[in-house]
Design a protein around this motif. Structure first.
Motif, PDB file in Angstrom:
ATOM      1  N   TYR A 179       0.825  -1.210   0.000  1.00 48.27           N
ATOM      2  CA  TYR A 179       0.000   0.000   0.000  1.00 48.27           C
ATOM      3  C   TYR A 179       0.861   1.263   0.000  1.00 48.27           C
ATOM      4  O   TYR A 179       0.465   2.292   0.551  1.00 48.27           O
ATOM      5  CB  TYR A 179      -0.943   0.059   1.209  1.00 48.27           C
ATOM      6  CG  TYR A 179      -1.897  -1.097   1.369  1.00 48.27           C
ATOM      7  CD1 TYR A 179      -2.323  -1.854   0.284  1.00 48.27           C
ATOM      8  CD2 TYR A 179      -2.390  -1.437   2.626  1.00 48.27           C
ATOM      9  CE1 TYR A 179      -3.201  -2.906   0.443  1.00 48.27           C
ATOM     10  CE2 TYR A 179      -3.276  -2.485   2.794  1.00 48.27           C
ATOM     11  CZ  TYR A 179      -3.680  -3.219   1.699  1.00 48.27           C
ATOM     12  OH  TYR A 179      -4.551  -4.257   1.873  1.00 48.27           O
ATOM     13  N   ASN A 180       2.030   1.212  -0.612  1.00 51.67           N
ATOM     14  CA  ASN A 180       2.908   2.380  -0.608  1.00 51.67           C
ATOM     15  C   ASN A 180       2.486   3.407  -1.653  1.00 51.67           C
ATOM     16  O   ASN A 180       1.980   3.062  -2.723  1.00 51.67           O
ATOM     17  CB  ASN A 180       4.350   1.944  -0.884  1.00 51.67           C
ATOM     18  CG  ASN A 180       4.878   1.015   0.189  1.00 51.67           C
ATOM     19  OD1 ASN A 180       4.949   1.382   1.354  1.00 51.67           O
ATOM     20  ND2 ASN A 180       5.235  -0.204  -0.198  1.00 51.67           N
ATOM     21  N   ALA A 181       2.737   4.683  -1.343  1.00 57.05           N
ATOM     22  CA  ALA A 181       2.499   5.756  -2.300  1.00 57.05           C
ATOM     23  C   ALA A 181       3.692   5.923  -3.224  1.00 57.05           C
ATOM     24  O   ALA A 181       3.542   6.308  -4.391  1.00 57.05           O
ATOM     25  CB  ALA A 181       2.225   7.064  -1.566  1.00 57.05           C
ATOM     26  N   ALA A 182       4.884   5.650  -2.718  1.00 59.32           N
ATOM     27  CA  ALA A 182       6.111   5.771  -3.504  1.00 59.32           C
ATOM     28  C   ALA A 182       7.157   4.862  -2.894  1.00 59.32           C
ATOM     29  O   ALA A 182       7.128   4.575  -1.692  1.00 59.32           O
ATOM     30  CB  ALA A 182       6.608   7.215  -3.514  1.00 59.32           C
ATOM     31  N   VAL A 183       8.080   4.402  -3.729  1.00 61.52           N
ATOM     32  CA  VAL A 183       9.181   3.549  -3.281  1.00 61.52           C
ATOM     33  C   VAL A 183      10.483   4.316  -3.451  1.00 61.52           C
ATOM     34  O   VAL A 183      10.691   4.979  -4.467  1.00 61.52           O
ATOM     35  CB  VAL A 183       9.216   2.234  -4.088  1.00 61.52           C
ATOM     36  CG1 VAL A 183      10.492   1.458  -3.817  1.00 61.52           C
ATOM     37  CG2 VAL A 183       8.000   1.379  -3.750  1.00 61.52           C
ATOM     38  N   ARG A 199       7.143   5.429   1.020  1.00 62.70           N
ATOM     39  CA  ARG A 199       6.245   6.371   1.682  1.00 62.70           C
ATOM     40  C   ARG A 199       4.867   5.727   1.781  1.00 62.70           C
ATOM     41  O   ARG A 199       4.388   5.118   0.824  1.00 62.70           O
ATOM     42  CB  ARG A 199       6.145   7.673   0.886  1.00 62.70           C
ATOM     43  CG  ARG A 199       7.444   8.464   0.839  1.00 62.70           C
ATOM     44  CD  ARG A 199       7.657   9.242   2.110  1.00 62.70           C
ATOM     45  NE  ARG A 199       8.888  10.024   2.086  1.00 62.70           N
ATOM     46  CZ  ARG A 199       9.237  10.868   3.056  1.00 62.70           C
ATOM     47  NH1 ARG A 199       8.450  11.035   4.111  1.00 62.70           N
ATOM     48  NH2 ARG A 199      10.369  11.534   2.986  1.00 62.70           N
ATOM     49  N   MET A 200       4.244   5.854   2.942  1.00 65.18           N
ATOM     50  CA  MET A 200       2.955   5.204   3.165  1.00 65.18           C
ATOM     51  C   MET A 200       1.893   5.736   2.216  1.00 65.18           C
ATOM     52  O   MET A 200       1.794   6.944   1.980  1.00 65.18           O
ATOM     53  CB  MET A 200       2.497   5.411   4.611  1.00 65.18           C
ATOM     54  CG  MET A 200       1.188   4.699   4.952  1.00 65.18           C
ATOM     55  SD  MET A 200       0.665   4.947   6.672  1.00 65.18           S
ATOM     56  CE  MET A 200       1.897   3.983   7.555  1.00 65.18           C
ATOM     57  N   GLY A 201       1.117   4.814   1.668  1.00 63.99           N
ATOM     58  CA  GLY A 201      -0.001   5.173   0.809  1.00 63.99           C
ATOM     59  C   GLY A 201      -1.319   4.803   1.461  1.00 63.99           C
ATOM     60  O   GLY A 201      -1.444   4.815   2.688  1.00 63.99           O
TER      61      GLY A 201
END
Length: 228
Positions: A179-183, A199-201
């Motif tokens: 469920y990440n917003a960005a890696v 970054r947490m999504g």
């Protein structure tokens, strides 16, 4: 921190039926295919005659069961993992006693692992029945490697996980962060415990959270006994 046992419909980690074969797609790795199908990547390689470089080719059809598969064959027990000795990034979920394993039973790999929370929480932590955790937080907050290892997959190729990172910590143990917003890491990169990796999504319902799972020999294990 609140701990809630839950089974969420349609969420990552939901049991799936393993098909007989799988055709390799662009951006797949052997690790992601094994994770997708709840398999040990080493067994998957052995069943398909894949070398220790674990190289696969787009369009290749992989067997997802052993040639002479027999139901009921027991799988090896996951290795024991030591608690990380550093400072916690999240409160304890109550007092937990982790029995010490006999020294002779500890593998060198398991003894070397030190775990930490992969992110800070801003709400409840839901533990799924398979042991994986849903850690609520703020969209965009830092997600960190829970233990030292090597990134073996980044991408969106596994349904239900969104943008996913998989880290290999040892021959036996891998962890996943979904469920990440960005890696912020790349495939093959080595990371230390606490290294920012994403970054947490949000999940499919738009709720900010991290899906965190540890697998040993292809099986999900409860992370809570090993988190400080």
């Amino acid at each position: 921190m609140f701990l809630v046992l839950a089974v969420l419909s349609g969420c990552a980690g939901e049991p799936v039926r393993t098909p007989a074969t799988y055709v390799v797609r662009p951006d797949d790795t052997l690790y992601s295919i094994a994770w997708r199908n709840h398999l040990d990547y080493r067994q998957l390689a052995a069943w398909n005659g894949i070398g220790r470089d674990y190289r696969i080719v787009v369009g290749e059809r992989l067997r997802l069961h052993p040639p002479a598969y027999r139901q009921g064959t027991p799988r090896p027990a996951p290795p024991r993992i030591r608690r990380w000795a550093g400072k916690s990034t999240a409160p304890r979920l109550g007092t937990r006693v982790v029995p010490a394993a006999p020294a002779a039973a500890r593998s060198a790999v398991a003894a070397a692992l030190r775990w930490r929370w992969p992110t800070r929480h801003a709400g409840p932590v839901h533990r799924l029945v398979n042991g994986a955790l849903l850690i609520h937080g703020m969209e965009g907050q830092i997600v960190r490697a829970a233990a030292a290892g090597r990134v073996v997959y980044t991408g969106r190729g596994i349904p239900g996980f969104g943008l996913l990172v998989i880290i290999k910590h040892s021959t036996h143990v891998l962890s996943a962060y979904a469920y990440n917003a960005a890696v912020t890491v790349s495939d093959g990169q080595r990371v230390a415990a606490g290294t920012p990796i994403a970054r947490m999504g949000v999940n499919a319902k738009g709720t900010p959270m991290l899906y965190f799972e540890i697998r040993a020999d292809g099986r999900t294990i409860d992370p809570l006994p090993y988190l400080p």
